[in-house]
Design an enzyme around this catalytic site. Structure first.
Site, PDB file in Angstrom:
ATOM      1  N   ASP A   1       0.849  -1.187   0.000  1.00  0.00           N
ATOM      2  CA  ASP A   1       0.000   0.000   0.000  1.00  0.00           C
ATOM      3  C   ASP A   1       0.880   1.231   0.000  1.00  0.00           C
ATOM      4  O   ASP A   1       1.905   1.255   0.677  1.00  0.00           O
ATOM      5  CB  ASP A   1      -0.883  -0.002   1.243  1.00  0.00           C
ATOM      6  CG  ASP A   1      -2.102  -0.887   1.042  1.00  0.00           C
ATOM      7  OD1 ASP A   1      -2.535  -1.019  -0.121  1.00  0.00           O
ATOM      8  OD2 ASP A   1      -2.584  -1.448   2.029  1.00  0.00           O
TER       9      ASP A   1
ATOM     10  N   ASP B  76      -4.296  25.994  11.104  1.00  0.00           N
ATOM     11  CA  ASP B  76      -4.587  24.704  10.458  1.00  0.00           C
ATOM     12  C   ASP B  76      -3.866  23.611  11.221  1.00  0.00           C
ATOM     13  O   ASP B  76      -2.642  23.501  11.173  1.00  0.00           O
ATOM     14  CB  ASP B  76      -4.109  24.760   8.993  1.00  0.00           C
ATOM     15  CG  ASP B  76      -4.427  23.472   8.257  1.00  0.00           C
ATOM     16  OD1 ASP B  76      -4.959  22.534   8.892  1.00  0.00           O
ATOM     17  OD2 ASP B  76      -4.146  23.407   7.051  1.00  0.00           O
TER      18      ASP B  76
ATOM     19  N   GLU C 266      -0.957  18.404   7.309  1.00  0.00           N
ATOM     20  CA  GLU C 266      -0.509  19.157   6.149  1.00  0.00           C
ATOM     21  C   GLU C 266      -0.241  20.605   6.543  1.00  0.00           C
ATOM     22  O   GLU C 266       0.761  21.201   6.143  1.00  0.00           O
ATOM     23  CB  GLU C 266      -1.570  19.117   5.034  1.00  0.00           C
ATOM     24  CG  GLU C 266      -1.680  17.770   4.347  1.00  0.00           C
ATOM     25  CD  GLU C 266      -2.560  16.783   5.092  1.00  0.00           C
ATOM     26  OE1 GLU C 266      -3.029  17.111   6.195  1.00  0.00           O
ATOM     27  OE2 GLU C 266      -2.767  15.660   4.586  1.00  0.00           O
TER      28      GLU C 266
ATOM     29  N   MET D 176     -10.378  25.747   3.677  1.00  0.00           N
ATOM     30  CA  MET D 176      -9.420  26.852   3.718  1.00  0.00           C
ATOM     31  C   MET D 176      -9.117  27.171   5.168  1.00  0.00           C
ATOM     32  O   MET D 176      -9.910  26.923   6.054  1.00  0.00           O
ATOM     33  CB  MET D 176     -10.015  28.125   3.086  1.00  0.00           C
ATOM     34  CG  MET D 176     -10.041  28.120   1.574  1.00  0.00           C
ATOM     35  SD  MET D 176     -10.301  29.779   0.952  1.00  0.00           S
ATOM     36  CE  MET D 176     -11.849  30.193   1.703  1.00  0.00           C
TER      37      MET D 176
ATOM     38  N   ASP E 187     -10.375  -5.802   2.236  1.00  0.00           N
ATOM     39  CA  ASP E 187      -9.102  -6.437   1.864  1.00  0.00           C
ATOM     40  C   ASP E 187      -9.168  -7.948   2.038  1.00  0.00           C
ATOM     41  O   ASP E 187      -8.306  -8.671   1.548  1.00  0.00           O
ATOM     42  CB  ASP E 187      -7.961  -5.927   2.754  1.00  0.00           C
ATOM     43  CG  ASP E 187      -7.488  -4.548   2.330  1.00  0.00           C
ATOM     44  OD1 ASP E 187      -7.653  -4.227   1.137  1.00  0.00           O
ATOM     45  OD2 ASP E 187      -6.976  -3.813   3.186  1.00  0.00           O
TER      46      ASP E 187
END
Lengths: 554, 701
Positions: free
Chosen positions: B320, B357, B361, B397, B540
Site C-alpha cells: 500500500d 490549520d 498538512e 481553507m 481487503d
C-alpha cells in the site's frame, strides 16, 4: 611418439569428433522427438502392433508401454534361446539352459548385455542377429524414450502428458539408431571387422593345433553394441577380438560411438526445454567427470612402476598391444561411465586404482555421460537432488527449469537413488554370506572381493562389463544378476516417469534474480560435487575393501 | 484541504525499521543458559513415540539402545561404554536443540497467559445485563465493556468508541482507539478498555480466540511440518537408508576380509551414527521453530509454518502506498510564488495562514516555512487583534485576518472562488503552476491575499507525498533478490506514477479497488508467482485470503485478520519485507546445515575405515591421513565430534545463518564456500583435535 602423447592425441581427436557431431545430432534428435509427422515405414509398424502414435500418454500409460514391451521382449528372447537347438542357422549349438537363458534375456532387454556365455560357443546366427541385435536397438530406444519423457515433463506445463511411448520407441530406432548404425557398420567393415553368415572355420595355429573361427554379422552388431551403449559382444573377447575391433582406428571409432548419443542428448534436452545453456550445464558436468576419470585412469595405468611394467611401458597385462595403454584406458572409462559394458581389455588386470575407477564409474550411476537415455535421466535426477539442497541455500523452495522440487518430486528422486546401491550392496553381501557363490572367485583377498562387487555393480547399473575372473555361469549369479539387471533398469524408470508426470502437471515458476541459475558453471561444479559425494559415500567402505586396499598396497 | 484520512495511525519517524544498506535480518536471541534450562525437556523427548517423527534421530536412538545392551553384557569394555555414552548424548543434544527452541516460545506463552486471566463478561440480555464467566460466551453475544474492564473475547465494537490498551498482545503501551463501524472496530480478548464504554459483539468461540491461537503458536503446540521440511525429511531418510545398507552389508565384507573382530556391532553402530545426517536431522525441527520464533520476536504471528516458507518464495510484493511507501500524510515541499511576488512574501503568508490549520498538512507548511525559508516560528497569540479562520472540511481553507490584511490558504477551487468573490483576478501564472504541480503528482494549495491592492493569488504550495527514507534502497535490494514490488494506491494514475518513480517500485496500481487488487493477485499467480500483501480493511479480506502471504494488520478488522495467514501486531506494513527475508533465512539455514552435515561424512570415513580395516589390509592405514592415535580413539573421536557439532550449531540453528539480500549466485557461492567447504574441512580438524585430547586420558594414550 611416446605412448602418453599418443594417448593425449587420441583423446583430443575423440573430443573434436564428439564436438563436431554434438550440435547436428542433438538438434536432429530434438526434431525427431518433437515432430508431428510419421514416416511411412513407421506407419506400417504402428499398424502392425495396433498402436495409435498420436495419442498423448500420462505417466502410468507411458510406463505400462515400457513395461509391457520389455516383458514381451524378455519372454521372446528367452524362448528363442530355449528353442535354439531346433532352429536353422544355429551353427549346431544346443538350446540354452533356463537360468542362463533368463539371465541373457534380462540382460539384453535391460540394455545391460552382461554375458555369462561365450558368444562363439553358444549362440547361433538366429539368436545373435534375430534376438540379441534386435534388443540392442530397441532396449536403447526404450532408454531414450524414457529420457525424452522426463525432458517433456520439464518442458510441459499444466498437462501431465508425456508423449507417446510407441512413437518414441519406433522413431528412436528408425530415425536415430538405424541410420547411424548403417554408416557405422560400413566404417567398421572398412577397418576390417567381419560381416557375413559363414559357419565355423578350423584354422591352424602357429604353434601347432587348430582353433575355431566363427563367421557372423559382426560389424552390424558391433556398431549398435557401442551406439546403443549395450556392450554385448559377438565373441567372448568382446571388443578385444580382432573381428570386432580390428585396429587402433576402429577402437577410437567405437569409443566415439559409445559416447556420441549420450553427450548429444544434452543438446536435445536443452533444445526441448527451450534453453541450450541448460543443456550445456549438464554436458559440462558429464564432460568434467568423464575427462577427470580418463586423466586419472591414464595416470594410474602409465605411472605404475615395477620391472615388468617398466619394460612394457606401463600396466600392459590384459591389454591388447594394438590399442596400448591409452586406447585401453580411453575405452574402459568410456564403457564404464556409460552403461555400455563392452571391453577391449581386462579390467581385472588393471592396477588396483584403475580397477577401482572402472567400478566407481559405474557406481556413480552411469551418468557421465551414461547410457543412451538412461545417462540423461540419471543425471537429471542428480540435478534435482543438487538443486534441492542448493536451492535451499539461496532461500527459495527449490526449483529446476521452472518446476518446483517439492515433496512428491523429492520422493521419486530419493527412491531412484536408493535402487542401485540397495541391489549392489545387498546381493554382494549375500554372495559372501552364502557358502557357494564365493567358489566362483578366481582370486582371493581384495581382488577376489572386487570380482563379485564388480559383477553386481555392473549388473544393477546395467553396464554389463565383467571384471573377468569370476565364473558367473552358476545358478546363483545367473539368477541374482538377472534380477539385479531387471530391477536396476525398470524400477528407476518407474520413478523417472512418475517424476516426469508430476513435473508436467505443474505450472511453471517464472525465473527471477532470486532463482538458482542452473546454467552457470557454479551449478555444474555443485552437481559434480553432489554426484561424487553421494556415490562416493555410499560405496566408500566397499571400495576400500577391494580396489583401494589393493591400490594402496602397491 | 482534502487528504485521505488514514484508516490506521500511520507510523512515522521510523522509516523502515532499520537503516538501509546495513539492514539485515538479525538473529534471534541465544543464551547458553537456555541449554541447561531445557535439559529436562530434552530427556522427556526421548520417548520413542516422539523420536520416531525424525527418522534420522530415531536410528540414533535405536543405536544407543543397542550399544547400551552390548555394553551391559560386556561391562569391562571401556570403549563400549564410551561409545554408548556419546551416542546417548547425541540423541539428547538433538532433543535439547528442539527443547531450547520451544523454550523460548514457552516464556512468551506464559506472558500471554497472564493476559488471559479469567474475565467476567457483562452480557447484554433482553432485560438488561448479566455477569457470566468469559469462557461461557457464545458467538453473537453482546457484551458491555467500560473503562477498566478487560475485554472478555474477540469481537467487533457495535456501539460506542473507546481507547483500548493492547499492550498485553502487542507490547505497545500507547492506547489505540476502537470504534463501531469502519475498519477500527475489531477488539481482541485480553486487552483492556481505558476510557468510555463500548458494546462488543463476540465473533470467536472461547478457546479459539486470537490470544489462544497466539499461545499455541508460540509454544509450538500447533506446529506442523511444512512442505519443504517434509521433502527434506524424505531426502534425509533416503540417505539414512543408503548408509544403513552400506553399514549392514559391511559386516559380511569385513568377515571375508578378515576384519570380523574390528567390526563389532558397537563399531558398526558408531559408524552408522557418524554417517547418517545427524547434524541436520537433529537441528531440523529447531530451525523451523526458531524461524517462527524470529517472526514472533518481530511481533508477527504466522498462522502456519507454510506461510513462512511461502514468504521466502514470494516474487511479487503488493505494498500500500500510504503508510508503507510514503509517510502517512502529504507534506509541503515547496512554495512557488506567482510573478510579482517573492518567495519570502509567499512563505510569510503561507505560514500565517496555516497557523490555524491543525491538520498534519497545515503543520508541515509551518515547518517548511521555518526550515526551508528561515522564517521565525510564530504562534497565534503573538498577533494582537488577529481573527483566525480555522481549517474545516467544508471551507477547505484556513487563514487569518489581521491589520487590514486577509490571508487565505487552501484547496485550489476554494481559494479561487474566494478571490473572485472579492473581485480579484487569478493570474494565468497561478493556473499554470497549479497544473504543473498536479501533473507531477503533487497536491497544489493556493495562497491568496486581500489588502489595499485588492484580492490576488500570491503563489502555490506544493504538497507532496513523502517517500520514506531508505525505501528506494530497499526496493533495489528486493529487485536483486528477484522480487517485484507493486505499489497499490487510490490516487489517480498521474500521481501514482510520480510516486512510483520516486520510490523506485517496479509497478503500480492506481485508483485501486479491492476488485482490482484481487484481479492483480490472480494474474500474478496464474503466471506462477507467489504474492504477498498487507491489508487491514474488511474489503481487503478476499485479497488477503487469495495472496500466498497475507499479512493482516492487528488494527484491522476481524475479517481481515481471519483471512490473512499472518498478523502483524505492530500494524507496520513495511514489515512485509522483513517477513520475506525471514522466510528466506529459514530455508537457507536448512540448506546450509544439510550441506554441512553431508560434507562432514568424508572426514568420518577417513577416521573410521582405516580404524576398522588397517589390521586386515595394512595398506588401508594410508587412509589415516589425520594420523589418529589408535582405532579406538579414532572411532570415539568421530562419534564425539558428531555429537559436539550438534551443540555447537544450536546457536546457528536458532539464530539462522547470516542473510544478506543479494542475487542467488552470490548467495550460493558464499554458502557453498562456508558450509560446503567448511563442512568438508572442519571435521578433519575437529576429529584430530578430539583425538589429541583423548590420548591425554590415561588408559587410552
Amino acid at each position: 611418439m611416446s605412448p602418453v602423447l599418443a594417448g593425449v592425441l587420441q583423446l583430443l581427436a575423440l573430443v573434436a569428433a564428439l564436438g563436431l557431431s554434438y550440435r547436428p545430432l542433438g538438434d536432429h534428435m530434438a526434431r525427431v522427438y518433437s515432430s508431428e509427422k510419421h514416416l511411412r515405414p513407421e506407419k506400417w509398424i504402428y499398424k502392425a502392433i495396433g498402436a495409435n502414435p498420436s495419442v498423448e500418454m500420462r505417466w502410468p500409460a507411458y510406463l505400462r508401454g515400457v513395461l509391457a514391451f520389455s516383458a514381451v521382449s524378455v519372454l521372446f528372447l528367452y524362448l528363442l534361446q530355449r528353442v535354439q537347438g531346433s532352429l536353422p542357422g544355429s551353427l549346431g549349438f544346443v538350446s540354452i539352459d533356463p537360468d542362463q537363458a533368463f539371465n541373457t534375456a534380462a540382460s539384453f532387454v535391460a540394455n545391460t548385455n552382461w554375458q555369462s556365455y561365450y558368444g562363439e560357443q553358444a549362440m547361433g546366427h538366429v539368436v545373435q542377429t534375430g534376438g540379441l541385435a534386435v534388443q540392442n536397438f530397441v532396449s536403447a530406444a526404450v532408454g531414450m524414450a524414457v529420457a525424452v519423457a522426463l525432458v517433456r515433463g520439464f518442458a510441459r506445463s499444466r498437462t501431465g502428458e508425456l508423449g507417446n511411448f510407441w512413437a518414441d520407441l519406433v522413431r528412436g530406432t528408425i530415425r536415430i539408431l538405424l541410420p547411424i548404425s548403417v554408416i557405422g557398420a560400413l566404417v567398421l567393415v572398412a577397418c576390417g571387422a567381419i560381416q557375413n553368415f559363414s559357419g565355423i572355420h578350423e584354422v591352424g595355429q602357429f604353434g601347432g593345433g587348430t582353433q575355431q573361427w566363427n563367421g557372423g554379422a559382426v560389424a552390424s552388431q558391433e556398431v549398435i553394441k557401442e551406439l546403443g551403449t549395450n556392450g554385448g559382444g559377438y565373441f567372448n573377447a568382446n571388443s578385444a577380438h580382432p573381428f570386432e575391433n580390428p585396429t587402433g582406428l576402429s577402437n577410437l571409432f567405437e569409443i566415439y560411438l559409445i559416447l556420441v548419443i549420450p553427450f548429444a542428448l544434452t543438446r536435445t534436452f536443452g533444445r526441448m526445454v527451450g534453453s541450450i545453456k541448460q543443456g550445456y550445464a549438464i554436458l559440462g558436468t558429464m564432460a568434467a567427470i568423464w575427462l577427470g576419470f580418463t586423466a586419472l585412469m591414464m595416470w594410474t595405468e602409465f605411472a605404475h612402476h615395477g620391472p615388468a611394467f617398466d619394460i612394457a611401458g606401463g600396466a600392459m597385462e590384459g591389454k591388447e598391444t594394438r590399442f596400448g595403454i591409452a586406447g585401453s584406458s580411453l575405452f574402459s572409462v568410456a564403457t564404464t561411465l556409460t552403461s555400455t559394458g563392452a571391453v577391449n581389455s581386462f579390467h581385472s588386470s588393471y592396477t588396483g586404482f584403475g580397477g577401482g575407477l572402472t567400478m566407481l564409474g559405474m557406481q556413480l550411476g552411469e551418468i557421465a555421460p551414461g547410457g543412451v537415455g538412461s545417462g540423461l535421466y540419471g543425471m537429471l535426477i542428480m540435478a534435482v537432488i543438487a538443486v534441492f539442497i542448493a536451492g535451499l541455500m539461496v532461500g527459495r523452495t527449490p526449483e529446476y527449469l521452472g518446476k518446483k522440487i517439492g515433496t512428491r518430486e523429492i520422493k521419486f528422486a530419493a527412491c531412484y537413488i536408493l535402487v542401485t546401491p540397495a541391489l549392489v550392496l545387498c546381493f554382494t553381501a549375500a554372495s559372501f554370506v552364502l557358502d557357494t557363490p564365493a567358489n566362483s572367485m578366481t582370486n582371493s583377498g581384495a581382488h577376489g572381493f572386487s570380482e563379485i562387487l564388480y559383477a553386481f555393480t555392473s549388473g544393477a547399473n546395467n553396464n554389463g562389463s565383467a571384471f573377468a575372473g569370476l565364473n558367473a555361469d552358476t545358478q546363483w549369479f545367473n539368477s541374482t544378476i538377472g534380477i539385479a539387471m531387471l530391477l536396476g533398469r525398470f524400477l528407476p524408470m518407474v520413478f523417472v516417469l512418475a517424476l516426469a508426470g508430476s513435473l508436467a502437471e505443474q505450472k511453471p515458476v517464472p525465473e527471477t534474480a532470486g532463482t538458482l541459475r542452473t546454467e552457470k558453471p557454479l551449478f555444474t561444479g555443485l552437481l559434480v560435487g553432489t554426484i561424487m559425494i553421494i556415490a562416493g559415500l555410499t560405496y566408500f567402505p566397499a571400495l576400500a575393501l577391494g580396489p583401494l586396499a589393493e591400490g594402496l598396497a602397491a | 484541504m482534502s487528504t485521505i484520512t488514514p484508516t490506521r495511525p500511520p507510523k512515522t519517524g521510523e522509516p523502515t525499521g532499520r537503516p538501509a544498506g546495513t539492514g539485515r535480518v538479525g538473529g534471534g536471541l541465544f543464551d547458553p543458559r537456555q541449554l541447561l534450562a531445557s535439559f529436562p525437556d530434552a530427556i522427556r523427548k526421548l520417548a520413542p513415540r516422539v523420536m520416531v517423527k525424525s527418522p534420522v534421530m530415531f536410528v540414533v536412538l535405536v543405536g544407543s539402545v543397542v550399544t547400551t545392551v552390548l555394553a551391559v553384557r560386556n561391562p569391562g569394555d571401556w570403549f563400549g561404554w564410551a561409545i554408548t555414552a556419546w551416542l546417548w548424548l547425541t540423541t539428547v543434544f538433538a532433543n535439547l536443540a528442539e527443547a531450547v527452541a520451544e523454550g523460548r516460545g514457552k516464556a512468551q506463552a506464559d506472558t500471554l497467559r497472564k493476559a488471559k486471566t479469567d474475565t467476567v463478561a457483562r452480557r447484554v440480555t433482553k432485560t438488561g445485563e448479566e455477569r457470566v464467566p468469559g469462557t461461557e460466551l457464545h458467538v453473537g453475544d453482546l457484551v458491555v465493556c467500560e473503562a477498566g474492564d478487560v475485554i472478555p473475547g474477540d469481537g467487533d465494537v457495535v456501539e460506542g468508541v473507546a481507547s483500548v490498551d493492547e499492550s498485553a498482545i502487542t507490547g505497545e503501551s500507547a492506547p489505540v482507539i476502537r470504534e463501531s463501524g469502519g475498519d477500527r472496530c475489531a477488539v481482541t480478548g485480553g486487552t483492556k478498555v481505558l476510557s468510555d464504554r463500548i458494546v462488543v459483539k463476540i465473533t470467536t468461540k472461547p478457546g479459539e480466540t486470537f490470544i489462544d491461537r497466539m499461545i499455541s503458536l508460540v509454544e509450538g503446540a500447533a506446529r506442523q511440518k511444512t512442505p519443504n521440511e517434509i521433502a527434506l525429511n524424505i531426502l534425509l531418510a533416503s540417505l539414512t537408508i543408503v548408509f544403513l545398507l552400506a553399514v549392514v552389508t559391511l559386516k559380511p565384507f569385513a568377515i571375508y576380509a578378515g576384519a570380523d573382530e574390528q567390526t563389532s556391532l558397537i563399531v558398526l553402530t558408531a559408524l552408522l551414527v557418524c554417517l547418517i545426517p545427524t547434524t541436520i536431522g537433529a537441528l531440523l525441527s529447531a530451525i523451523g521453530i526458531a524461524g517462527m520464533d524470529r517472526l514472533v520476536q518481530r511481533n508477527v504471528l504466522a498462522m502456519s509454518g507454510r506461510a513462512v516458507e511461502a514468504a521466502g518464495d514470494v516474487s511479487t510484493l503488493l505494498l500500500d502506498k500510504t503508510g508503507t511507501i510514503t509517510l502517512g500524510n502529504r507534506q509541503a515541499a515547496e512554495f512557488v510564488p506567482v510573478r510579482g511576488t517573492t518567495a519570502a512574501e509567499l512563505a510569510d503568508a503561507a505560514q500565517l495562514s496555516s497557523l490555524a490549520d491543525e491538520t498534519p498538512e497545515g503543520r508541515s507548511i509551518v515547518v517548511l516555512a521555518k526550515e526551508g525559508y528561515g522564517l521565525r516560528e510564530r504562534h497565534q497569540g503573538e498577533l494582537d487583534g488577529a481573527e483566525w479562520i480555522e481549517f474545516t472540511a467544508q471551507t477547505r481553507m484556513s487563514g487569518v485576518d489581521v491589520g487590514g490584511r486577509k490571508i487565505r490558504k487552501g484547496a485550489a477551487g476554494s481559494v479561487v472562488a474566494w478571490v473572485k468573490e472579492r473581485g480579484g483576478t487569478v493570474s494565468e501564472d497561478a493556473r499554470a503552476l497549479t497544473e504543473r504541480i498536479s501533473q507531477a503528482g503533487g497536491t497544489p494549495l493556493l495562497v491568496a491575499l486581500e489588502d489595499d491592492r485588492g484580492a490576488r493569488v500570491l503563489g502555490v504550495i506544493h504538497l507532496k507525498d513523502v517517500v520514506k527514507e531508505g525505501m528506494r534502497e530497499r526496493f533495489d535490494e528486493l529487485r536483486r533478490m528477484g522480487i517485484r514490488t507493486v505499489m497499490i494506491t487510490g490516487d489517480n494514475p498521474l500521481t501514482a506514477r510520480a510516486i512510483a518513480e520516486e520510490a523506485g517500485v517496479d509497478d503500480f496500481l492506481a485508483e485501486a479497488t479491492p476488485e482490482d487488487k484481487m484481479a492483480l493477485i490472480k494474474r500474478e499467480q496464474a503466471g506462477g508467482k507467489l504474492v504477498a500483501m498487507t491489508g487491514d480493511g474488511t474489503n481487503d479480506a478476499p485479497a488477503l485470503a487469495q495472496a500466498d502471504v497475507g499479512v493482516a494488520m492487528n488494527t484491522g478488522t476481524s475479517a481481515a485478520k481471519e483471512a490473512g495467514n499472518m498478523v502483524d501486531l505492530d500494524s507496520d506494513p513495511t514489515k512485509l519485507i522483513e517477513i520475506v527475508e525471514i522466510g528466506k533465512q529459514l530455508l537457507i539455514t536448512r540448506g546450509a546445515l544439510t550441506t554441512f552435515s553431508i560434507a562432514n561424512d568424508v572426514a568420518k570415513y577417513f577416521a573410521i575405515i582405516p580404524a576398522m580395516f588397517a589390521v586386515a589390509y595394512p595398506s588401508l592405514d594410508k587412509l589415516n591421513i589425520m594420523g589418529l592415535h589408535s582405532p579406538e580413539s579414532a572411532i570415539l573421536s568421530a562419534v564425539v565430534f558428531n555429537a559436539l557439532i550438534i551443540i555447537a550449531l544450536v546457536p546457528l540453528a536458532l539464530k539462522g545463518v547470516r542473510y544478506r539480500p543479494s542475487g542467488a549466485d552470490a548467495m550460493l557461492r558464499r554458502n557453498l564456500a562456508v558450509y560446503g567447504l567448511g563442512g568438508l574441512v572442519a571435521p578433519f580438524l575437529g576429529i584430530k583435535l578430539i583425538d589429541m585430547l583423548l590420548t591425554l586420558i590415561p588408559g587410552i594414550g
